[in-house]
Design an enzyme around this catalytic site. Structure first.
Site, short mmCIF file in Angstrom:
data_model
loop_
_atom_site.label_atom_id
_atom_site.label_comp_id
_atom_site.label_asym_id
_atom_site.label_seq_id
_atom_site.Cartn_x
_atom_site.Cartn_y
_atom_site.Cartn_z
N HIS A 184 0.85 -1.19 0.00
CA HIS A 184 0.00 0.00 0.00
C HIS A 184 0.88 1.24 0.00
O HIS A 184 1.72 1.40 0.87
CB HIS A 184 -0.89 0.03 1.25
CG HIS A 184 -2.01 -0.96 1.23
ND1 HIS A 184 -3.09 -0.89 2.06
CD2 HIS A 184 -2.21 -2.05 0.47
CE1 HIS A 184 -3.91 -1.90 1.82
NE2 HIS A 184 -3.39 -2.63 0.86
N TYR B 39 -8.42 4.83 8.67
CA TYR B 39 -8.46 5.13 10.10
C TYR B 39 -9.49 6.23 10.27
O TYR B 39 -9.30 7.34 9.78
CB TYR B 39 -7.10 5.63 10.60
CG TYR B 39 -6.02 4.57 10.64
CD1 TYR B 39 -5.35 4.16 9.48
CD2 TYR B 39 -5.65 3.97 11.85
CE1 TYR B 39 -4.36 3.19 9.54
CE2 TYR B 39 -4.65 3.01 11.91
CZ TYR B 39 -4.01 2.62 10.75
OH TYR B 39 -3.03 1.66 10.80
N PRO C 39 -2.41 -0.65 19.20
CA PRO C 39 -2.21 -1.02 17.79
C PRO C 39 -2.48 0.08 16.76
O PRO C 39 -2.26 -0.14 15.57
CB PRO C 39 -3.19 -2.19 17.60
CG PRO C 39 -4.18 -2.07 18.71
CD PRO C 39 -3.51 -1.39 19.84
N LYS D 282 2.60 -0.79 15.09
CA LYS D 282 4.03 -0.83 15.35
C LYS D 282 4.54 -2.06 16.11
O LYS D 282 5.74 -2.33 16.11
CB LYS D 282 4.43 0.41 16.18
CG LYS D 282 4.45 1.70 15.39
CD LYS D 282 5.69 1.78 14.53
CE LYS D 282 5.55 2.75 13.39
NZ LYS D 282 5.03 2.16 12.14
N TYR E 26 4.81 6.11 10.20
CA TYR E 26 3.93 5.00 9.87
C TYR E 26 4.65 3.95 9.01
O TYR E 26 4.54 2.74 9.27
CB TYR E 26 2.68 5.53 9.17
CG TYR E 26 1.58 4.51 8.99
CD1 TYR E 26 0.88 4.02 10.09
CD2 TYR E 26 1.25 4.02 7.73
CE1 TYR E 26 -0.13 3.07 9.94
CE2 TYR E 26 0.24 3.08 7.56
CZ TYR E 26 -0.45 2.61 8.67
OH TYR E 26 -1.44 1.68 8.52
#
Ligand code: RFL
Ligand code: PHB
Length: 394
Positions: free
Chosen positions: A72, A202, A294, A298, A386
């Site tokens: 992605h 998200y 979560p 990570k 990220y």
């Protein structure tokens, strides 16, 4: 029995450490309480950082991930009824994430271990760590036939997760623990059906956080913020879909499709670090030493980063007799740990509703979300954390 490195736990940390050590000619024995079937079926993480992907590829265990994983290049933040895409690759000079389930990584690592003839003992019980402050620490345990066995090691790696025996084996007077427990959990489901979107979403909504992730073209992974004391029975399918639709609703016409839910579970949310991550000849790695909520994806990636540092330090010792890197292990690992702790806490704080939150706080969160999706520098800060900051140089 005698080995060079005794490894407790066959999660990502323990299995990858055993693999990296074998590539450097260092022998180890891995002890695991559960069965192979159980560890290969436990549903956990889904997102691999660029550095994790590179390390799996470079160490020869990335072949199935390259075929079946999904790369992605972007991620979506959804709030105020609109989606905002962060172009991860563009913001980070071409870095990206791979969606490939943790239990698939486990399967690949178990296979590599067994194909290489490495020792991996499933179904062991009552592991205890002895003589950690001597030159020959030992692991004592019951094997799967119930016989008592003892392994004498040069070093021990505690890779047995948050509830393992390694961390409590460090005397409490030399252990400093840092912890924050969040007043919410995640309700996670697995759903049959095609992906709802091409990239992870998200979502922040007045009713709480929601996350749309994926596992494969046929299986989707969804989460929603819930009460940490909720049980699976509190969430019948209809309630789950209603809540997901509400939290993901928008004015842009995008709508999540329902599907058959075939797995449900509640995940607790916690931040935790122990310092130092070593005591005598014991080194902790992964969840045994630290936990992140979560939201930043990570946990598994940190476990990988720890064992990369530990494998390098052990290789230096076996290659040259030098213990400098081993002595510095905790210091070296903790730099990345605290960065991930901060990022995970920050993402969690930005994206969840807190029960004691005032309208003032809610407005601040919306402003923060607008800033990270509107400003290139703020977006870059999120993106580079990220996809994972580059590893320290060897
Ligand atoms: P693990 O995976 O817990 O493995 C520890 C192993 O040790 C065994 N064990 C023992 N063995 C022998 N003797 C004992 N006394 C033992 N006690 C325990 C256990 O049976 C187990 O097999 O730790 P490790 O290797 O440090 O790996 C850490 C990761 O599993 C964890 O951080 C991630 O799953 C966290 N996480 C995520 N991480 C990511 O990087 N990306 C994600 O997208 C992501 N999503 C998640 C997550 C964790 C989640 N849950 C369920 C907490 C999503 C969720 C929902
Ligand atoms: C997952 O797919 O399980 C997943 C994805 C992203 C996260 C956490 C979990 O931040």
């Amino acid at each position: 029995m005698r080995t060079q490195v005794g490894i407790i736990g066959a999660g990502p940390a323990g299995l990858l450490l055993a693999h990296l050590l074998r590539l450097r000619g260092i022998e180890s024995v891995v002890l695991e309480t559960r069965s192979r079937e159980e560890i290969e079926a436990t549903i956990r993480a889904g997102v691999l950082e660029q550095g994790t992907v590179d390390l799996l590829n470079e160490s020869g265990v990335g072949e199935r991930m390259r075929r079946e994983g999904q790369r992605h290049e972007g991620v979506i933040l959804r709030f105020g009824g609109q989606s905002h895409r962060l172009h991860l690759a563009e913001l980070t000079g071409g870095r990206s994430i791979m969606v490939y389930a943790q239990h698939e990584v486990i399967r690949d690592l178990v296979k590599a271990r067994l194909d290489a003839g490495g020792q991996l003992l499933f179904g062991v019980k009552d592991v205890s760590l002895l003589d950690l402050d001597t030159k020959l620490p030992k692991l004592r345990f019951h094997d799967s036939d119930g016989a008592v066995r003892e392994i004498t090691c040069d070093y021990i790696a505690g890779c047995d997760g948050f509830h393992g025996v390694s961390r409590p084996s460090i005397p409490s007077r030399v252990r400093k623990e840092f912890e924050r427990v969040y007043p919410f959990g995640w309700f996670g489901i697995l759903v049959e059906g095609p992906p709802a979107t091409e990239e992870l979403i998200y979502a922040y909504h007045e009713r709480g956080f929601a996350l749309v992730s994926t596992r494969s073209p046929q299986i989707q992974r969804l989460y929603l913020q819930c009460n940490p004391n909720n049980r699976v029975e509190d969430w019948p399918d209809a309630r789950i879909w209603e809540e997901l639709h509400t939290r993901l609703a928008g004015s842009d016409g995008w709508r999540l499709a329902d599907g058959r839910i075939f797995q449900k579970g509640v995940v607790a949310m916690r931040s935790f670090v122990v310092e130092p991550m070593q005591y005598g000849r014991l080194f902790l790695a992964g969840d045994a030493a630290h936990i992140v909520p979560p939201t930043g994806a990570k946990g598994l990636n940190l476990a990988v980063a720890d064992v990369r540092v530990l494998a390098r330090a052990l290789a230096a010792f076996y290659g040259t007799g030098q213990t400098a890197l081993l002595e510095r292990y905790s210091e070296d690992a903790l730099r990345r740990v605290w960065r991930a702790e901060h990022f995970s806490w920050w993402m969690t704080s930005m994206l969840h509703r807190f029960h004691d939150e005032s309208p003032f706080h809610h407005r601040l969160q919306l402003s923060q979300l607008q800033y990270v999706t509107g400003s290139r520098s703020a977006a870059t800060m999120l993106a580079e954390n990220y996809v994972g900051l580059p590893f320290d140089k060897d």
